[in-house]
Design an enzyme around this catalytic site. Structure first.
Site, PDB file in Angstrom:
ATOM      1  N   ASP A   1      -5.306   2.801 -15.247  1.00  0.00           N
ATOM      2  CA  ASP A   1      -4.140   3.392 -14.590  1.00  0.00           C
ATOM      3  C   ASP A   1      -3.583   4.472 -15.510  1.00  0.00           C
ATOM      4  O   ASP A   1      -3.130   4.189 -16.624  1.00  0.00           O
ATOM      5  CB  ASP A   1      -3.078   2.325 -14.310  1.00  0.00           C
ATOM      6  CG  ASP A   1      -1.835   2.911 -13.675  1.00  0.00           C
ATOM      7  OD1 ASP A   1      -1.926   3.406 -12.536  1.00  0.00           O
ATOM      8  OD2 ASP A   1      -0.768   2.891 -14.329  1.00  0.00           O
TER       9      ASP A   1
ATOM     10  N   GLU B   1      -8.187   6.125 -10.449  1.00  0.00           N
ATOM     11  CA  GLU B   1      -7.492   6.482  -9.219  1.00  0.00           C
ATOM     12  C   GLU B   1      -7.592   7.978  -8.983  1.00  0.00           C
ATOM     13  O   GLU B   1      -7.551   8.775  -9.933  1.00  0.00           O
ATOM     14  CB  GLU B   1      -6.029   6.051  -9.310  1.00  0.00           C
ATOM     15  CG  GLU B   1      -5.350   5.920  -7.965  1.00  0.00           C
ATOM     16  CD  GLU B   1      -3.994   5.250  -8.092  1.00  0.00           C
ATOM     17  OE1 GLU B   1      -3.416   4.870  -7.062  1.00  0.00           O
ATOM     18  OE2 GLU B   1      -3.526   5.111  -9.234  1.00  0.00           O
TER      19      GLU B   1
ATOM     20  N   CYS C   1       0.853  -6.880  -4.682  1.00  0.00           N
ATOM     21  CA  CYS C   1       0.887  -8.096  -5.498  1.00  0.00           C
ATOM     22  C   CYS C   1      -0.518  -8.682  -5.545  1.00  0.00           C
ATOM     23  O   CYS C   1      -1.106  -8.977  -4.501  1.00  0.00           O
ATOM     24  CB  CYS C   1       1.883  -9.104  -4.915  1.00  0.00           C
ATOM     25  SG  CYS C   1       1.910 -10.691  -5.785  1.00  0.00           S
TER      26      CYS C   1
ATOM     27  N   CYS D   1      -0.489 -12.701  -4.038  1.00  0.00           N
ATOM     28  CA  CYS D   1      -0.381 -13.060  -2.629  1.00  0.00           C
ATOM     29  C   CYS D   1      -0.845 -11.948  -1.703  1.00  0.00           C
ATOM     30  O   CYS D   1      -1.001 -12.193  -0.498  1.00  0.00           O
ATOM     31  CB  CYS D   1       1.062 -13.448  -2.283  1.00  0.00           C
ATOM     32  SG  CYS D   1       2.242 -12.089  -2.432  1.00  0.00           S
TER      33      CYS D   1
ATOM     34  N   CYS E   1       7.667 -10.358  -7.216  1.00  0.00           N
ATOM     35  CA  CYS E   1       7.232 -10.479  -5.828  1.00  0.00           C
ATOM     36  C   CYS E   1       7.951 -11.651  -5.164  1.00  0.00           C
ATOM     37  O   CYS E   1       8.505 -12.533  -5.839  1.00  0.00           O
ATOM     38  CB  CYS E   1       5.719 -10.660  -5.768  1.00  0.00           C
ATOM     39  SG  CYS E   1       5.049 -10.797  -4.085  1.00  0.00           S
TER      40      CYS E   1
ATOM     41  N   CYS F   1       6.611 -14.086  -3.787  1.00  0.00           N
ATOM     42  CA  CYS F   1       5.919 -15.343  -4.092  1.00  0.00           C
ATOM     43  C   CYS F   1       6.281 -15.884  -5.463  1.00  0.00           C
ATOM     44  O   CYS F   1       5.821 -16.962  -5.843  1.00  0.00           O
ATOM     45  CB  CYS F   1       4.410 -15.135  -4.001  1.00  0.00           C
ATOM     46  SG  CYS F   1       3.734 -13.995  -5.241  1.00  0.00           S
TER      47      CYS F   1
ATOM     48  N   ASP G   1       2.448  -1.013 -14.524  1.00  0.00           N
ATOM     49  CA  ASP G   1       1.214  -0.318 -14.864  1.00  0.00           C
ATOM     50  C   ASP G   1       0.043  -1.280 -15.018  1.00  0.00           C
ATOM     51  O   ASP G   1      -1.076  -0.976 -14.594  1.00  0.00           O
ATOM     52  CB  ASP G   1       1.409   0.490 -16.157  1.00  0.00           C
ATOM     53  CG  ASP G   1       2.455   1.581 -15.996  1.00  0.00           C
ATOM     54  OD1 ASP G   1       2.666   2.034 -14.846  1.00  0.00           O
ATOM     55  OD2 ASP G   1       3.072   1.985 -17.005  1.00  0.00           O
TER      56      ASP G   1
END
Length: 414
Positions: free
Chosen positions: A186, A270, A322, A325, A341, A343, A350
């Site tokens: 990333d 990416e 996430c 989940c 999150c 969950c 990052d």
């Protein structure tokens, strides 16, 4: 399969050789301007383009005229290559990839020329037709066939030779990657890169470090009278500062990309919109980070070392997703470095993005059969198996649904 390598060495010509190189660069510029003028003249008279073959024949006839007989002292392939470059510039203009070719100024155009053949390298020397053997600073051997050479003088006054070589690679499938050696990367500005294994690479910020010297040298240049010798000295001092920053950045990037490619079997990155990022208020930091140069080096070095490279779609919500989940946090902002999150999972922005990039990219990389990556809740695609599960056993949502779930492109610039 044929691939290309490019070698760049600094030349150390004598005074006589340096003058000969400048004459050849001047001949190349003269032929360019002459060819451009002839094509414009013929088009204005006949509304038709002058063929490349006819333009080359006219150039050969020029050598027989007394006022242009000096062209005989210049390598013939150099002159023909200048016309080919002009024709390529016309094709780029008609293809709407560049603007219309313009005449080259003696003051603004950097001395350079190209020779497609008969350039050799032996014992830290390069053979230039019509000039002879010139010493170079050769830091690595050339084990490929040389297909062309470009000679250029930079703003500091140093001559460089760029050699284009070709080599053959077996046209077979890449070997399967070990899932333990597949990493997600990333890219950003606060951390230049965060790897899925937790490694963080700090940005060097070479431009920021040399900004004071650049401002001082630029201010000294602005105070000099244009065209004076002091102005030329100040211009060279400013060029040396820029060259140092550029060389530091290139050296750091080459060492980093080489280490990553040799260390891992597969890299997942990416597809960032760098043009869009460069138009923001962080444009200076984006340009200083040279994220595009990082990707360029990774792309060709993975080919050379026969490693895998997966480029993830730029609309994939790597930071918002996430990995426990599979839900998407649509309210995540660039200022949120850590988010929780629904969950209950707590994510570093990052690091979570790097691991999601790896999980998404590993689908396209053939892995060693019978092995799975050390990644909680992820079972990648392996050779011979087409069905996979992700997000702790939940089915992976389609790419279109992911695109609609992401509000905007994620740049990870903070």
């Amino acid at each position: 399969m044929t691939h290309r390598k490019v070698y760049r060495f600094r030349m150390e010509p004598t005074q006589v050789q340096g003058e000969a190189l400048e004459r050849m660069a001047g001949a190349r510029r003269w032929v360019w301007n002459w060819g451009l003028a002839r094509r414009k003249e013929v088009y204005e008279a006949t509304k038709q383009s002058l063929p490349m073959a006819q333009l080359g024949a006219e150039l050969t006839a020029l050598k027989k005229q007394p006022e242009t007989a000096w062209l005989k002292a210049v390598d013939s392939q150099l002159l023909q290559q200048a016309l080919k470059d002009l024709d390529r510039a016309y094709q780029a203009f008609f293809g709407k990839r560049a603007r219309f070719p313009r005449f080259k100024s003696r003051k603004k155009d950097e001395p350079r020329f190209r020779i497609p053949q008969r350039v050799k390298v032996e014992d830290s020397r390069v053979y230039v037709p019509k000039v002879g053997w010139v010493r170079i600073r050769q830091n690595q051997p050339i084990d490929c066939t040389i297909k062309g050479a470009t000679f250029k003088r930079d703003a500091e006054g140093h001559w460089y030779v760029t050699l284009t070589a070709e080599f053959e690679m077996p046209d077979v499938a890449l070997p399967p990657a070990n899932p333990e050696k597949v990493v997600g990367i990333d890219l950003g500005l606060k951390d230049f890169a965060v790897l899925s294994d937790g490694t963080r690479i700090a940005p060097p910020k070479f431009y920021r470090a040399g900004e004071c010297r650049l401002k001082k040298a630029s201010k000294a240049l602005s105070r000099k009278q244009k065209g004076s010798k002091n102005c030329e000295k100040a211009r060279r001092r400013l060029s040396r500062v820029h060259a140092k920053v550029r060389n530091q950045r290139q050296d750091w990037l080459h060492k980093l990309t080489t280490n990553l490619v040799t260390r891992y079997d597969g890299l997942c990155i990416e597809d960032l919109s760098l043009k869009g990022m460069a138009r923001t208020k962080l444009s200076r930091s984006v340009m200083d980070a040279a994220l595009g140069e990082f990707r360029r080096q990774v792309e060709y070095k993975t080919v050379w070392h026969r490693k895998h490279l997966a480029v993830i779609d730029r609309y994939f919500p790597s930071s918002r997703l996430c990995r426990e989940c599979g839900s998407i946090n649509a309210n995540l902002t660039l200022s949120d470095k850590v988010w929780t999150c629904g969950c209950g999972a707590v994510h570093d922005r990052d690091l979570n993005a790097a691991r999601n990039i790896r999980a998404e990219g590993i689908r396209t990389i053939p892995l060693v059969y019978g092995q799975s990556p050390s990644r909680e809740g992820i079972v990648p695609v392996v050779v011979g198996h087409t069905n996979t599960q992700n997000a702790c056993g939940e089915p992976v949502r389609p790419r279109q649904q992911l695109r609609h779930g992401s509000v905007k492109q994620e740049s990870h610039v903070l």
